[in-house]
Design an enzyme around this catalytic site. Structure first.
Site, PDB file in Angstrom:
ATOM      1  N   ARG A  96       0.820  -1.224   0.000  1.00 58.18           N
ATOM      2  CA  ARG A  96       0.000   0.000   0.000  1.00 58.18           C
ATOM      3  C   ARG A  96       0.846   1.262   0.000  1.00 58.18           C
ATOM      4  O   ARG A  96       0.592   2.178  -0.770  1.00 58.18           O
ATOM      5  CB  ARG A  96      -0.951  -0.024   1.205  1.00 58.18           C
ATOM      6  CG  ARG A  96      -2.129  -0.934   0.961  1.00 58.18           C
ATOM      7  CD  ARG A  96      -2.916  -1.287   2.204  1.00 58.18           C
ATOM      8  NE  ARG A  96      -3.939  -2.271   1.828  1.00 58.18           N
ATOM      9  CZ  ARG A  96      -4.427  -3.201   2.627  1.00 58.18           C
ATOM     10  NH1 ARG A  96      -4.013  -3.305   3.875  1.00 58.18           N
ATOM     11  NH2 ARG A  96      -5.347  -4.033   2.185  1.00 58.18           N
ATOM     12  N   TYR A 102      -6.136  -1.862  -6.740  1.00 57.26           N
ATOM     13  CA  TYR A 102      -4.979  -2.619  -6.241  1.00 57.26           C
ATOM     14  C   TYR A 102      -4.876  -2.613  -4.720  1.00 57.26           C
ATOM     15  O   TYR A 102      -5.265  -1.637  -4.073  1.00 57.26           O
ATOM     16  CB  TYR A 102      -3.685  -1.944  -6.736  1.00 57.26           C
ATOM     17  CG  TYR A 102      -3.173  -2.371  -8.075  1.00 57.26           C
ATOM     18  CD1 TYR A 102      -3.517  -3.566  -8.666  1.00 57.26           C
ATOM     19  CD2 TYR A 102      -2.280  -1.541  -8.747  1.00 57.26           C
ATOM     20  CE1 TYR A 102      -2.990  -3.922  -9.899  1.00 57.26           C
ATOM     21  CE2 TYR A 102      -1.761  -1.895  -9.985  1.00 57.26           C
ATOM     22  CZ  TYR A 102      -2.124  -3.088 -10.554  1.00 57.26           C
ATOM     23  OH  TYR A 102      -1.610  -3.429 -11.762  1.00 57.26           O
ATOM     24  N   GLU A 103      -4.241  -3.647  -4.169  1.00 56.20           N
ATOM     25  CA  GLU A 103      -3.854  -3.705  -2.747  1.00 56.20           C
ATOM     26  C   GLU A 103      -5.039  -3.472  -1.808  1.00 56.20           C
ATOM     27  O   GLU A 103      -4.908  -2.836  -0.774  1.00 56.20           O
ATOM     28  CB  GLU A 103      -2.746  -2.671  -2.433  1.00 56.20           C
ATOM     29  CG  GLU A 103      -1.608  -2.613  -3.423  1.00 56.20           C
ATOM     30  CD  GLU A 103      -0.739  -3.864  -3.427  1.00 56.20           C
ATOM     31  OE1 GLU A 103      -0.966  -4.760  -2.603  1.00 56.20           O
ATOM     32  OE2 GLU A 103       0.153  -3.942  -4.271  1.00 56.20           O
ATOM     33  N   GLY A 104      -6.195  -3.996  -2.201  1.00 56.13           N
ATOM     34  CA  GLY A 104      -7.418  -3.736  -1.436  1.00 56.13           C
ATOM     35  C   GLY A 104      -8.060  -2.470  -1.968  1.00 56.13           C
ATOM     36  O   GLY A 104      -7.398  -1.435  -2.084  1.00 56.13           O
TER      37      GLY A 104
END
Length: 602
Positions: free
Chosen positions: A271, A409-411
């Site tokens: 993140r 992306y990334e959650g």
């Protein structure tokens, strides 16, 4: 080291403790080594990526792989990898710096680089046994092998732990057979190693495995066709199918059932690195936009001279500046926390894991804020170019398309918003961040009589810093009231959590911009930081507006009657300037600076 520990706040404590400007790290604090690294990465980006942008846009997957190999030869893939495993062993700030300046050429390469160095390599360096690290990490650090990360499934996206892929132990206990399907796997088309998550029997949590992949001897692994995507067109993205794929038991990553923990912690690193990867894209978009605006004439005048365009340039610059300020502030906090843990006797592995985990709240905040800012920046870039911005002949439409994935992306940003508040509440319950005391103090302040004295705001940022304190009180007032009302059921109230998260995000981003500028004004002189002061003030002005809007939305959703009236009065008090900044003048000053320099120049 004790001195270091005294000055560094724990994750989430920015909300309840004052940070001195001297204690934040800024891009102006880069060491000579970091400046050399930055120059080297920028030169590589220009030569190997930006020069070949049309090929990336034409889905030249082989070029992505070729440039990744060159990045490996330059050492860029191993910046964060300890020297013992053929990496450069540089600190967390240098890791983010590399990610920042290598990522702006095209989203295609940025995705390949981020997936490999982050979620493709880090799970082994952070969770692998010594044997696993010796065997695999040097190959990944040098670009001999590339990594992919197989977590997402057709039925398991944000709910990552619900995956259906299975791992079955063989009768002789020497290997597992993996069966299942993964999707949206970056680097799948050219990877030699996959981090694969699967469930053993009826375990509550998934387990991680290191799976080698050789197209000549696929071991039950088949790849789907390349996905055709809105952006990141030359990033290899495929489905991966496992059919009785045999994996030795010694390739289990960490322990059985620990895959979900690995996945979540790998995403924390991802993140903040994603935020860093969006920064130079913003700088380049603004630079391209201002160069066009200085050249393009309408009504016999460069469009950069029109107020409507100045507004856009100023807002783009301010959001890029705030993003830089917050990302490097958090990166240095993580680096310092790792150093503290290593000095206390933790292994590098444990220190890095816990150092990043400590600032998981900040990592989520940055991921949301910077991914949204880069999208807005690209959108305004298209607008400044007008009709030309919509054409593939100019770089803006590709920048806009590539930026869009960063919010997923990334959650997703929705998940990260809820996570940031949820993690903060959990930290408070564990006693790591004292929210209760400050929240009660705010309640008492609301019941008391407000002061009618006119404060002395003669010092630089004295009113702005007071406003940040008031915005923090707003969050404590809203979050405190929500926790009192809903208790453990708070997580079911997603709209309220998201509104509270927006308040939290604006506080951190605005404060970071102010602290960076205050630090630099003190050491370089306020006159040299005039445009930066304007950007920090402009960003805060918008932050106050957002906090007021989201605070009102939150209060109305959980309070009524006298309580609601009291909280709304408190909100009004906490979001009111004594001296409102003239944001038109602020924008003009910022835009004139950018115009004169013909680039993002901060």
């Amino acid at each position: 080291m004790a001195e270091l520990e005294k000055d560094i706040l724990r994750g989430g404590q920015f909300l309840v403790k004052e940070t001195k400007c001297e204690d934040v790290f800024t891009p102006e604090d880069f060491s000579e080594e970091q400046k050399m690294m930055k120059e080297s990465v920028m030169e590589f980006n220009e030569r190997e990526i930006i020069a070949h942008k049309p090929r990336f846009e034409a889905k030249d997957y082989a070029l992505t792989e070729e440039v990744m190999r060159k990045a490996g030869e330059m050492g860029f893939l191993g910046v964060a990898v300890p020297e013992a495993y053929d990496g450069l062993g540089m600190g967390f700030v240098s890791t983010c710096l590399t990610c920042d300046y290598i990522s702006s050429g095209t989203g295609s390469f940025s995705t390949a680089f981020g997936a490999h160095t982050g979620i493709g390599t880090m799970p082994i360096t952070l969770y692998g046994t010594e044997e696993q690290k010796q065997k695999y990490v040097p190959k990944l650090a040098t670009g001999e092998w590339f990594g992919a990360y197989c977590l997402t499934e057709p039925g398991a996206g944000s709910d990552a732990n619900s995956g259906k892929t299975t791992a079955e132990l063989s009768s002789d206990g020497k290997s597992y057979k993996i069966n299942g399907q993964k999707m949206w796997i970056s680097n799948a088309g050219f990877c030699s190693l996959m981090i694969v998550f699967a469930r053993i029997e009826d375990d509550k949590n998934i387990t991680g495995f290191i799976v080698e992949y050789d197209p000549e001897n696929p071991n039950g692994i088949t790849l789907g066709e390349e996905e055709h995507k809105l952006g990141i067109r030359a990033s290899s993205t495929r489905q991966v199918f496992f059919n009785d794929t045999v994996v030795p038991v010694e390739n289990m990553l960490a322990g059985r059932g620990e895959g979900f923990k690995i996945a979540m912690n790998a995403l924390n690193v991802g993140r903040i690195k994603l935020a860093a990867a969006c920064l130079d894209s913003q700088r380049r978009i603004l630079t391209t936009a201002v160069q066009y605006a200085n050249e393009r004439k309408q009504f016999k005048t460069p469009i950069a001279d029109f107020g409507a365009i100045k507004t856009k340039l100023a807002e783009m610059a301010a959001s890029a500046y705030a993003g830089e300020s917050a990302t490097y502030r958090a990166a240095k906090n993580i680096e310092d926390r790792i150093a503290i843990r290593e000095a206390a006797g933790n292994s590098h592995q444990e220190a890095e894991l816990k150092g990043v985990e400590e600032y998981a709240i900040e990592c989520s905040i940055l991921k949301v804020a910077v991914s949204e800012d880069v999208q807005n920046c690209a959108d305004e870039g298209i607008q400044i170019f007008g009709g030309m911005g919509f054409s593939e002949e100019t770089p803006m439409e590709a920048a806009w398309r590539d930026a869009r994935i960063a919010r997923i992306y990334e959650g997703t940003n929705e998940i990260n918003r809820m996570l940031s508040v949820g993690m903060l509440v959990k930290k408070a319950m564990k006693g790591h961040v004292d929210l209760l005391g400050p929240a009660q103090a705010v309640q008492e302040e609301l019941m008391g009589i407000p002061s009618f004295e006119t404060p002395d705001y003669s010092e630089l940022f004295s009113e702005e810093k007071e406003m940040i304190k008031k915005l923090k009180k707003t969050f404590l007032m809203v979050a405190g009231g929500a926790v009192q009302k809903f208790g453990p059921q708070l997580e079911e109230h997603q709209q309220l959590l998201i509104a509270a998260a927006d308040i939290l995000i604006e506080i951190y981003m605005a404060e970071s911009a102010i602290l960076r500028t205050e630090k630099n004004a003190k050491r370089f002189g306020a006159e040299s930081q005039s445009a930066q002061i304007a950007m920090a003030k402009l960003y805060l002005y918008h932050a106050v507006d957002i906090v007021e809007e989201k605070g009102k939305e939150s209060i109305i959703s959980f309070a009524e009657g006298d309580e609601q009236r009291m909280l709304l009065m408190g909100l009004k008090r906490f979001t009111k300037y004594v001296n409102y900044p003239d944001i038109v003048d602020l924008r003009i000053e910022i835009a004139e600076k950018v115009k004169a320099e013909n680039k993002y120049c901060f």
